[in-house]
Scaffold this motif. Sequence first.
Motif, short mmCIF file in Angstrom:
data_model
loop_
_atom_site.label_atom_id
_atom_site.label_comp_id
_atom_site.label_asym_id
_atom_site.label_seq_id
_atom_site.Cartn_x
_atom_site.Cartn_y
_atom_site.Cartn_z
N GLY A 87 37.17 49.80 35.89
CA GLY A 87 37.09 49.48 37.31
C GLY A 87 36.91 48.00 37.64
O GLY A 87 36.83 47.62 38.80
N TYR A 88 36.87 47.13 36.61
CA TYR A 88 36.78 45.69 36.84
C TYR A 88 37.94 45.28 37.74
O TYR A 88 39.06 45.76 37.58
CB TYR A 88 36.85 44.95 35.50
N THR A 89 37.68 44.40 38.71
CA THR A 89 38.70 44.03 39.68
C THR A 89 38.88 42.52 39.73
O THR A 89 37.91 41.77 39.74
CB THR A 89 38.32 44.54 41.09
N GLU A 90 40.14 42.08 39.76
CA GLU A 90 40.49 40.67 39.96
C GLU A 90 41.36 40.59 41.20
O GLU A 90 42.14 41.48 41.49
CB GLU A 90 41.26 40.11 38.76
N PHE A 91 41.21 39.47 41.93
CA PHE A 91 42.01 39.23 43.13
C PHE A 91 42.97 38.08 42.88
O PHE A 91 42.58 37.04 42.36
CB PHE A 91 41.10 38.88 44.33
#
Length: 82
Positions: free
Chosen positions: A53-57
């Motif tokens: 679930g790690y998120t990058e934008f």
Amino acid sequence: MAWSKEDLEREFICPKCRHHGGLVQEVQLGRSVARMLPLPPSRYWAVVCGLCGYTEFYRLSILEKAGEETGQAAAKLAEKTE
């Protein structure tokens, strides 16, 4: 060549768990969200790791510009090799 959602989904490697692949969704951050996050109001692609679930934008205007520059460099290289 500009990055596509499919490219990011396929090529993403999570820096946290090293899982390959992610889910990409376009998000638009308004001013209220920008107050909570250190990101300017704009359109982004959120890439979410399919395992942890790690998120990058990724800011779309920067991805588009990088894609244009890459395409121009590739065209110049093709001209030189012809």
